[in-house]
Design a protein around this motif. Structure first.
Motif, mmCIF file in Angstrom:
data_model
loop_
_atom_site.group_PDB
_atom_site.id
_atom_site.type_symbol
_atom_site.label_atom_id
_atom_site.label_comp_id
_atom_site.label_asym_id
_atom_site.label_seq_id
_atom_site.Cartn_x
_atom_site.Cartn_y
_atom_site.Cartn_z
ATOM 1 N N CYS A 84 0.832 -1.211 0.000
ATOM 2 C CA CYS A 84 0.000 0.000 0.000
ATOM 3 C C CYS A 84 0.867 1.262 0.000
ATOM 4 O O CYS A 84 1.815 1.371 0.773
ATOM 5 C CB CYS A 84 -0.904 -0.017 1.232
ATOM 6 S SG CYS A 84 -1.911 1.459 1.375
ATOM 7 N N GLU A 85 0.524 2.203 -0.856
ATOM 8 C CA GLU A 85 1.267 3.471 -0.942
ATOM 9 C C GLU A 85 0.671 4.528 -0.020
ATOM 10 O O GLU A 85 1.286 5.559 0.230
ATOM 11 C CB GLU A 85 1.228 3.991 -2.381
ATOM 12 C CG GLU A 85 1.984 3.136 -3.362
ATOM 13 C CD GLU A 85 3.497 3.259 -3.205
ATOM 14 O OE1 GLU A 85 3.986 4.388 -2.995
ATOM 15 O OE2 GLU A 85 4.187 2.224 -3.285
ATOM 16 N N HIS A 86 -0.549 4.316 0.423
ATOM 17 C CA HIS A 86 -1.220 5.314 1.264
ATOM 18 C C HIS A 86 -1.899 4.630 2.446
ATOM 19 O O HIS A 86 -3.125 4.519 2.505
ATOM 20 C CB HIS A 86 -2.284 6.076 0.445
ATOM 21 C CG HIS A 86 -1.698 6.886 -0.649
ATOM 22 N ND1 HIS A 86 -1.036 8.075 -0.437
ATOM 23 C CD2 HIS A 86 -1.643 6.673 -1.982
ATOM 24 C CE1 HIS A 86 -0.617 8.567 -1.589
ATOM 25 N NE2 HIS A 86 -0.970 7.740 -2.544
ATOM 26 N N LYS A 116 -5.056 5.911 4.118
ATOM 27 C CA LYS A 116 -6.278 6.149 3.338
ATOM 28 C C LYS A 116 -7.089 4.864 3.171
ATOM 29 O O LYS A 116 -6.625 3.778 3.493
ATOM 30 C CB LYS A 116 -5.903 6.717 1.977
ATOM 31 C CG LYS A 116 -5.183 8.079 2.096
ATOM 32 C CD LYS A 116 -5.099 8.761 0.771
ATOM 33 C CE LYS A 116 -4.730 10.225 0.900
ATOM 34 N NZ LYS A 116 -3.715 10.560 1.870
ATOM 35 N N ALA A 117 -8.324 5.033 2.692
ATOM 36 C CA ALA A 117 -9.173 3.865 2.431
ATOM 37 C C ALA A 117 -9.196 3.599 0.925
ATOM 38 O O ALA A 117 -8.935 4.505 0.121
ATOM 39 C CB ALA A 117 -10.583 4.126 2.948
ATOM 40 N N CYS A 118 -9.546 2.351 0.579
ATOM 41 C CA CYS A 118 -9.427 1.943 -0.825
ATOM 42 C C CYS A 118 -10.666 2.341 -1.639
ATOM 43 O O CYS A 118 -11.448 1.478 -2.069
ATOM 44 C CB CYS A 118 -9.199 0.438 -0.911
ATOM 45 S SG CYS A 118 -7.771 -0.108 0.016
ATOM 46 N N CYS A 156 -8.346 7.658 -1.715
ATOM 47 C CA CYS A 156 -6.996 7.368 -2.191
ATOM 48 C C CYS A 156 -6.837 7.760 -3.663
ATOM 49 O O CYS A 156 -7.602 7.303 -4.513
ATOM 50 C CB CYS A 156 -6.710 5.876 -2.016
ATOM 51 S SG CYS A 156 -5.085 5.433 -2.634
ATOM 52 N N ALA A 187 -6.757 4.954 -6.183
ATOM 53 C CA ALA A 187 -8.002 4.219 -6.461
ATOM 54 C C ALA A 187 -8.839 4.967 -7.497
ATOM 55 O O ALA A 187 -9.697 4.371 -8.160
ATOM 56 C CB ALA A 187 -8.803 4.042 -5.176
ATOM 57 N N CYS A 202 -3.099 1.746 -7.978
ATOM 58 C CA CYS A 202 -2.619 1.084 -6.760
ATOM 59 C C CYS A 202 -1.804 -0.184 -7.095
ATOM 60 O O CYS A 202 -2.294 -1.076 -7.793
ATOM 61 C CB CYS A 202 -3.833 0.697 -5.907
ATOM 62 S SG CYS A 202 -3.407 -0.431 -4.581
ATOM 63 N N TYR A 259 -0.984 -2.670 -5.143
ATOM 64 C CA TYR A 259 -1.529 -3.885 -4.540
ATOM 65 C C TYR A 259 -2.644 -4.463 -5.424
ATOM 66 O O TYR A 259 -2.640 -5.648 -5.757
ATOM 67 C CB TYR A 259 -2.061 -3.584 -3.135
ATOM 68 C CG TYR A 259 -2.770 -4.767 -2.526
ATOM 69 C CD1 TYR A 259 -2.052 -5.877 -2.104
ATOM 70 C CD2 TYR A 259 -4.160 -4.785 -2.397
ATOM 71 C CE1 TYR A 259 -2.697 -6.975 -1.569
ATOM 72 C CE2 TYR A 259 -4.811 -5.885 -1.857
ATOM 73 C CZ TYR A 259 -4.076 -6.973 -1.447
ATOM 74 O OH TYR A 259 -4.714 -8.068 -0.933
ATOM 75 N N TYR A 260 -3.566 -3.603 -5.834
ATOM 76 C CA TYR A 260 -4.677 -4.118 -6.639
ATOM 77 C C TYR A 260 -4.260 -4.429 -8.071
ATOM 78 O O TYR A 260 -4.875 -5.276 -8.722
ATOM 79 C CB TYR A 260 -5.874 -3.159 -6.570
ATOM 80 C CG TYR A 260 -6.564 -3.251 -5.221
ATOM 81 C CD1 TYR A 260 -7.354 -4.350 -4.911
ATOM 82 C CD2 TYR A 260 -6.359 -2.297 -4.236
ATOM 83 C CE1 TYR A 260 -7.949 -4.472 -3.663
ATOM 84 C CE2 TYR A 260 -6.957 -2.403 -2.983
ATOM 85 C CZ TYR A 260 -7.752 -3.499 -2.701
ATOM 86 O OH TYR A 260 -8.340 -3.643 -1.465
HETATM 87 S S1 SF4 Z 1 -6.067 1.746 -3.005
HETATM 88 FE FE1 SF4 Z 1 -4.046 0.874 -2.725
HETATM 89 S S2 SF4 Z 1 -2.710 2.571 -2.211
HETATM 90 FE FE2 SF4 Z 1 -4.811 3.255 -1.917
HETATM 91 S S3 SF4 Z 1 -5.248 2.853 0.225
HETATM 92 FE FE3 SF4 Z 1 -5.950 1.057 -0.893
HETATM 93 S S4 SF4 Z 1 -4.175 -0.363 -0.868
HETATM 94 FE FE4 SF4 Z 1 -3.408 1.679 -0.293
#
Ligand code: SF4
Length: 765
Positions: free
Chosen positions: A285-287, A290-292, A297, A300, A335, A337-338
């Motif tokens: 995760c870069e943030h 924050k929420a996804c 974010c 996202a 993102c 991760y996603y």
């Molecule tokens: S979308 Fe990705 S970067 Fe943003 S909060 Fe969620 S996991 Fe972290």
């Protein structure tokens, strides 16, 4: 317009309805706020409930398929009513239906309409009713959105999705052809096999080409990683398997796999193999604050709009490790991760952790269970899997955490949380003993928990901005998981109540086999390998491996003459004997150090015992340099500990058996010339382990060995295995407990070790 027949030379590409729609119909922001969604089990239960309300001629899970050009699309429609000419797509949810984000709905409609066309084509209908059924799990109520479409309209929709997918599908089919061709020709990259490596490679190849499981005990030094990767890759085109999942227990194991794959590719530059590294969300995760979703974010926002270009760039780069995926994701402002998640189904080798395939919600397992992908498995350091799997299928709820959460919870939850509080108190008051095994969960407590979970779910659905790490959200997911395991409760697990620390109710898995059996069946061959898998029945039974699982004990490349093995019969590390034997123990360490100064590791059963020995050594032999593992070392501290072992350094490193330095560290040559093992590694005798012993005795007929002896000696063999790492190494292992001289214990030690020497007594007056 009729579908064009597939040209003979073009390979038919098969895709699941879900993947087709996911690929072509998703737009806009990434948004995980539709959660807290139901668990997989709750979703299935919701589907069953809807099905139970339908007429008897209604068909659940109707298999449908259709073609467009050389694309074969297939899937299972949730429900088909042939009499009413209606197809239903069912989605379970919690909270107001308006909360379902628009892009989720668009995806749901795309799936429903695709099934609509497949059904029209199969039945020859001119039109069909397409219904999207949202089933609210808490209210048990259905919201039905329905449209009637002509077959022609649905066919146009279907073809437009397929057309958008075909370019990708053609590229995928071409990649697969080239990949399989290259894998068929793949030569062993290092010219010749090391001793034992060929035998291991042949066993893996045989197992995978016959879709069987293999337990391979393979010692250090034979090149296990390439010795398993190479044959497993060679087997892919033979069996027509899509993917290889290379799973390990820890990050260093994952890195070894990635390095092994890099070496294979370095020797075969033309090998078109896409390798993906899976990384946990908190690491990718870069943030983290924050929420996804797009309102929170920036990565996202517009995720699905920019995903196609990022995905195309990633698969072109082939080696999709953490750094590479991150760079691509950030270049496309999405993102990482996603993006990694979106790349899984387009990868040839996925390198991840055990939990990516074995845990209850594992995404890799979901891919093969849905038959979207077929995959073979490599499970590295597999001696860890029993304990890890137990952890995956265990859960605990803590009264103190619940009380803390309740104090901060919104007023609207006061009543359901109050009921659960009362049920907790009643439960704790009804038991005096500090530890109690329960046969079942009390009905009052279960009912109160259900009520509280449902109320919190409703609250979270109405307040989707609740911070993901808040006590309420954390408790909700813990409770949900506990509930799901409680539904599957059986003899494989213990249910116990500890009244210490305010009270904890635990579901402890003892035998993970019932949960894992289906996972082995879903794999197109699996190899579990480690230097310590003895005895194989212990591993096989606990992990639920099939009866026909093969066993291979690969001979070591090392000679008995490389090792001096001593059993210190004059030392007992039993709790009551530790203090009286401490002088003898440290004198023996000092003797060996003085006899051959160099680098040694000394392993103990606990930090406390380690400290006592370290202090006594300092008192009696201050000239022996020493340093020690400490509790809760950071990754940097651990690395600094390992870095102290250099080819020219000298000293004794004190460590805890089964901890960070008991396996997975490689100290060849003079970096480590000896190990002292001052423990049999037996788990502590305590009420929990004793109940486990009783349960294992009842289930598998060998409670003591399965609970204490086998796990203990596996740890000893792992730790001692740090000493001899290459055919040139010469070293010493001192087993410091009289019980190591027992024939049953000796039989569990590596077969290549020499006969133990008693050693002299080195007690300094
Ligand atoms: S979308 Fe990705 S970067 Fe943003 S909060 Fe969620 S996991 Fe972290």
């Amino acid at each position: 317009m009729p579908a064009e027949p597939a040209p003979a030379a073009i390979t038919t590409y098969t895709v699941a309805v879900r993947t087709l729609c996911d690929f072509t119909a998703r737009q806009g922001d990434l948004d995980t706020r539709f959660t807290p969604g139901p668990t997989a089990a709750q979703g299935q239960e919701g589907h069953r409930l809807v099905a139970s309300r339908r007429p008897s001629h209604w068909t659940a899970e109707a298999s449908l398929s259709g073609r467009w050009r050389h694309l074969l699309v297939r899937g299972r429609a949730d429900g088909v009513d042939v009499q009413a000419r209606r197809v239903e797509e069912i989605k379970t949810h919690r909270g107001p239906i308006e909360r379902v984000p628009a892009n989720h709905r668009a995806l749901h409609w795309a799936q429903a309409r695709t099934y609509g066309w497949l059904l029209c084509e199969q039945e020859g209908w001119p039109e069909v009713e397409v219904a999207l059924v949202y089933f609210d799990l808490d209210e048990q109520a259905e919201t039905v959105l329905s449209e009637t479409h002509s077959a022609a309209d649905l066919r146009d929709h279907f073809e437009s999705l397929c057309e958008r997918f075909l370019h990708w599908a053609d590229q995928e089919a071409d990649h697969r052809t080239r990949r399989d061709e290259a894998l068929r020709q793949l030569a062993f990259p290092f010219g010749h096999f090391r001793a034992g490596q060929r035998e291991l490679a042949e066993a893996v190849y045989r197992a995978h080409t016959h879709h069987r499981c293999l337990l391979a005990q393979a010692p250090t030094g034979i090149g296990k990683t390439v010795g398993t990767l190479f044959p497993a890759l060679r087997a892919l085109p033979v069996t027509g398997t899509d993917q290889l999942y290379a799973l390990s227990a820890k990050t260093p194991g994952r890195q070894l796999m990635l390095d092994g794959l890099a070496r294979l590719q370095a020797h075969t530059p033309a090998l078109p193999l896409r390798t993906l590294e899976l990384v946990a969300r908190d690491k990718a995760c870069e943030h983290p604050d924050k929420a996804c979703h797009g309102d929170s974010c920036p990565l996202a926002q517009g995720f699905y709009d920019r995903l196609p270009a990022a995905r195309a760039a990633a698969v072109r780069s082939a080696r999709m490790d953490r750094a590479q995926v991150r760079a691509i994701a950030l270049a496309h402002r999405i993102c990482p991760y996603y993006l990694t998640q979106a790349l899984v189904r387009w990868s040839d080798v996925v390198v991840g952790d055990y939990n990516h395939f074995f845990d209850p919600f594992a995404m890799l397992h979901a891919l093969v269970a849905s038959e979207e992908r077929s995959a073979a498995l490599l499970v590295d350091e597999a001696h860890n899997l029993v304990e890890r799997a137990r952890g995956m299928y265990s859960a605990a709820l803590d009264f103190a955490c619940f009380r803390g959460m309740r104090l901060l919870a919104p007023k609207t939850l006061k009543r359901p949380l109050g009921r659960l509080h009362k049920a907790w108190k009643q439960l704790l008051d009804s038991f005096d003993a500090p530890y109690q095994v329960l046969e079942t969960l009390p009905d009052d407590w279960t009912g109160a928990l259900q009520g509280a979970v449902a109320a919190v779910a409703e609250h979270l659905a109405e307040h989707p901005t609740e911070a993901p790490g808040s006590p309420l959200v954390r408790w909700y997911f813990d409770a949900l998981f506990f509930q799901s395991l409680a539904e599957a409760f059986g003899p494989h697990s213990l249910l116990d109540l500890s009244t210490e620390n305010d009270g904890t109710l635990s579901l402890r898995n003892v035998v993970p086999a019932p949960f894992l059996r289906e996972r082995w069946q879903a794999a197109q061959g699996a190899t579990l390998f480690s230097a310590t898998l003895s005895p194989p029945d212990f591993v096989r039974e606990l992990l639920g491996l099939p009866e026909n699982t093969a066993w291979r004990d690969v001979p070591s490349p090392f000679a008995a003459s490389q090792l001096r093995l001593e059993v210190a019969r004059d030392i007992s590390t039993r709790f009551q004997d530790r203090a009286p034997s401490l002088d003898r123990l440290v004198d023996r360490i000092a003797h060996h150090y003085q006899n051959r100064p160099g680098n040694y590791l000394a392993f103990f059963s606990s930090f406390d015992y380690q400290r006592q020995a370290s202090e006594r050594l300092a008192e009696r032999h201050p000239e022996v340099p020493q340093f020690a593992q400490s509790r809760g070392m950071s990754e940097a501290d651990r690395q600094a500990f390992v870095d102290r072992f250099t080819p020219t350094s000298q000293g004794v490193g004190f460590a805890v058996l089964g901890g960070a330095f008991g396996e997975g560290i490689d100290l060849p040559g003079a970096r480590l010339i000896g190990a002292f093992i001052a423990t049999l590694g037996l788990p502590q005798v305590n009420p929990v382990n004793e109940r486990m012993r009783e349960r294992l005795q009842a289930l598998l007929g060998d409670g003591w060995r399965y609970t204490y002896l086998y796990p203990g000696i596996q740890k000893v063999a792992q730790a001692a295995g740090r000493v001899i790492r290459t055919p040139e190494d010469q070293g010493l292992i001192v087993l410091m407990d009289d019980r190591f001289a027992q024939a049953e214990v000796l039989a569990l030690l590596p077969a290549w070790w020499p006969a133990p020497q008693p050693g002299n007594q080195f007690h300094k007056a």
